[in-house]
Design an enzyme around this catalytic site. Structure first.
Site, PDB file in Angstrom:
ATOM      1  CB  SER A   1      -0.827  -0.291   1.176  1.00 12.46           C
ATOM      2  OG  SER A   1      -1.902   0.963   1.088  1.00 12.46           O
TER       3      SER A   1
ATOM      4  CG  ASP B   1      -7.179  -3.508  -3.656  1.00  7.24           C
ATOM      5  OD1 ASP B   1      -8.035  -2.380  -3.632  1.00  7.24           O
ATOM      6  OD2 ASP B   1      -5.973  -3.562  -3.308  1.00  7.24           O
TER       7      ASP B   1
ATOM      8  CG  HIS C   1       4.900   2.534 -22.422  1.00  6.84           C
ATOM      9  ND1 HIS C   1       5.501   1.997 -21.223  1.00  6.84           N
ATOM     10  CD2 HIS C   1       4.767   3.908 -22.117  1.00  6.84           C
ATOM     11  CE1 HIS C   1       5.617   2.858 -20.377  1.00  6.84           C
ATOM     12  NE2 HIS C   1       5.331   4.081 -20.841  1.00  6.84           N
TER      13      HIS C   1
END
Length: 640
Positions: free
Chosen positions: A195, A468, A512
């Site tokens: 994190s 998430d 990219h």
């Protein structure tokens, strides 16, 4: 920006250390690999936001409470004192928002060592609820890792990066930690950050660039850092940071949202995870520093590409903040969520509020705070912090996109496919500060669409993958830009498997700046892990991205699946006969006794190739008596 109270993130450290267990000499003959004794590696853990204990460094008498604060008393997190002496606890936590100094009556400092990051609030009941790295340290012990092979580098997660160095010399100490580990163990370190710990590590790399002579910078990195594991990294920020700024996030603690907001806005680190645009960059502080600061007049100004103004939402799924601002005529009552569209279409003459929307770029450059400064007393303070501590930072502007760090081996790991907040609707509450804003609606990203809290579909740039639960996919997956022009994609079930459901795509073209997604079929109710690994990469570099289905931001650190993959990858790396850069995904069997279980259908231990029934005194059920075969170590040879 959710506090990683229950778990911070998987321990590469563990893994690093886990390879220590192996102690094998030679490595794969490749520029990426460490040529030497892997028993000499160290693991460096950089915890995330609110994942380090803070202890009092004052004597504070708390009236009306039997509990006082004395030097070295636990402040973050002591739930007993939080409940019985909340005002004293608040004084020990809060900082001055302008200069980041402590409250006049109480100061707190980060604890040190591994104990500072294992359990935030030790206790029979509170300990398991506040576990951070404890379970991973158990893995280390189980695999025979030496105690001095794991080093925790806690920090005061309330501070801005400049204050971390100014007050605590944190980055100097971190540099010495790497150098001490090399001298003590004889080999480089593996960095494991979770994190906000990734933001800290990024800043350290830029600080180091100015601290060391340019010609020795890459040499120092190669000598001291073998690999970097970024877990749950908010590479483009997290929308929860702005939610905390405007309304407060309690992290499950027994405090009001208003109190949480006061605390959050006194922490300059809250802005460190502010969402920002991938299309906007600041001046190159490194070249400005060595050119004598010729461009001082225009330094630290955002430079955005044409794509920023041609595309919607700064590349994010939607506008992050939609906020109602009172018109000059004003109203005592403000429209509800269902009237938001009506409010947006009204004009000032109607006397109804005006709905303003802000993209990630307009949050990072301060446009939001300038727009609401007449309606929010905290806006001036936030603007002050944003400009002084981030836009004018002498090392770098942290609110800019991160290119691949110049480390030989980089692994980016995160959870995905969970419902995640990506935008908010705010309206005045009619209450005084700090409760002057309320959230009237929340926008979530789900796979293929954006939905409101009520379930209504919202227009925007919805993607096929979600985040998430804390950090949106757009931010987590930025590290896919670090992959090379050709990528090998492998999708495998998370549980132990025989390889029948493993799917592989080789040499997938990757441009990219564009996302790369596995076009593979998933069986229902099966969790997968998807590996994106360089087929062609930067010479001397190796990059991989791992996506774990249904692994949320906090609990990913507890994932035995992640720990297994970390260990196997490092086991693969230390083998002299390894034929590929990455460990094979063809098969996964049990690695620990805990992975063996009783198959009631077959009336025997499952995975007979690896496990056997071996009763030990104290076993209370059949599954406990299923243990690895004594020869199971040979099974590891299949992963070379």
């Amino acid at each position: 920006m959710r506090a990683d109270l229950k778990s911070v993130t998987a321990s590469c450290t563990v893994l690093a250390v886990i390879l220590l267990l192996c102690g094998v000499g030679a490595a794969v003959e490749d520029e990426n690999e460490f040529h030497g004794d892997y028993s000499k590696l160290s693991g460096i853990i950089i915890p995330g936001f609110a994942s380090t204990q803070l202890r009092a460094w004052s004597i504070l008498d708390c009236p009306y409470s039997p509990l006082d604060f004395n030097p070295l008393d636990l402040v973050w997190l002591d739930s007993t004192k939080l409940l019985s002496a909340v005002n004293c606890w608040f004084k020990c936590m809060v900082l001055d928002p302008y200069n980041e100094t402590d409250h006049p009556e109480c100061k707190s400092r980060p604890d040190s060592g591994l104990s500072a990051i294992t359990e935030l609030d030790p206790g029979y009941i509170t300990g398991p609820l506040s576990t951070v790295w404890k379970e991973w340290l158990k893995w280390c012990v189980e695999f025979g890792i030496e105690a001095n092979a794991i080093v925790a580098v806690p920090y005061d997660w309330r501070l801005s990066p400049t204050k971390l160095e100014e007050r605590d010399l944190y980055f100097h100490k971190l540099k010495l930690t790497f150098e001490t580990a090399l001298k003590l163990r004889g080999g480089p370190s593996i960095v494991f950050a979770h994190s906000m710990g990734n933001n800290v590590f990024r800043y350290f790399l830029e600080w180091l660039r100015l601290e060391i002579a340019p010609k020795h910078y890459l040499e120092w990195l190669d000598q001291h850092i073998h690999a970097y594991f970024a877990v749950g990294a908010p590479l483009l920020g997290s929308v929860e940071a702005i939610k905390s700024t405007l309304s407060g996030v309690t992290f499950g603690l027994p405090v009001s949202e208003g109190t949480a907001r006061l605390l959050s806005n006194s922490f300059a680190s809250s802005l460190w995870m502010m969402p920002f645009s991938k299309n906007c960059k600041g001046d190159n502080t490194f070249w400005t520093h060595f050119s004598g600061g010729a461009a001082k007049k225009s330094k630290h100004v955002y430079h955005c590409t044409d794509e920023e103004y041609q595309s919607k939402y700064s590349g994010w799924p939607t506008n992050i903040i939609n906020i109602e601002i009172p018109s000059p005529n004003g109203l005592d009552a403000y429209p509800s969520v269902t009237e938001a569209v009506k409010a947006n279409m009204t004009n000032m003459e109607c006397g109804l509020p005006t709905l303003l929307s802000f993209t990630a770029r307009e949050l990072a450059d301060g446009t939001l705070f300038k727009a609401i400064k007449d309606y929010d007393p905290d806006s001036a303070r936030m603007l002050h912090q944003l400009k002084k501590l981030y836009h004018d930072d002498p090392v770098m502007n942290p609110l800019t996109p991160w290119e691949r760090p110049p480390i030989k081996n980089v692994f980016c790991i995160y959870g995905a496919h969970l419902k995640t907040e990506v935008g908010y609707f705010f309206a005045p509450s009619g209450k005084p500060y700090p409760d002057n804003w309320i959230i009237t609606d929340v926008i979530y990203e789900t796979e293929g669409s954006l939905v409101s809290r009520s379930g209504t579909v919202v227009d925007g740039n919805a993607g096929p993958i979600t985040g998430d639960e804390t950090v949106p996919y757009h931010s987590l997956s930025w590290c896919k830009n670090w992959l090379g022009p050709k990528v090998n994609i492998t999708m495998a079930p998370q549980p132990e498997h025989d390889g029948s459901d493993v799917q592989i795509e080789l040499n997938v073209e990757h441009e990219h700046g564009s996302d790369i997604i596995a076009n593979m079929t998933k069986a229902p109710r099966v969790k997968y892990i998807t590996f994106y690994e360089d087929s062609e990469s930067i010479p001397g570099k190796r990059t991989a991205v791992w996506e774990l289905d249904k692994a949320n931001h906090r609990n990913i650190v507890r994932s035995p699946v992640l720990m297994r993959e970390l260990w196997l990858q490092m086991w693969h790396d230390i083998q002299p006969g390894a034929k590929s850069k990455f460990v094979t995904k063809a098969k996964r069997g049990p690695l620990r006794d805990a992975d063996c279980y009783w198959d009631y259908g077959k009336a025997c231990c499952a995975w007979q190739e690896y496990c056997e029934y071996r009763y030990s005194f104290g076993d209370v059920h059949l599954g406990q008596s299923c243990r690895l075969r004594n020869t199971s170590a040979n099974m590891l040879l299949q992963y070379i």
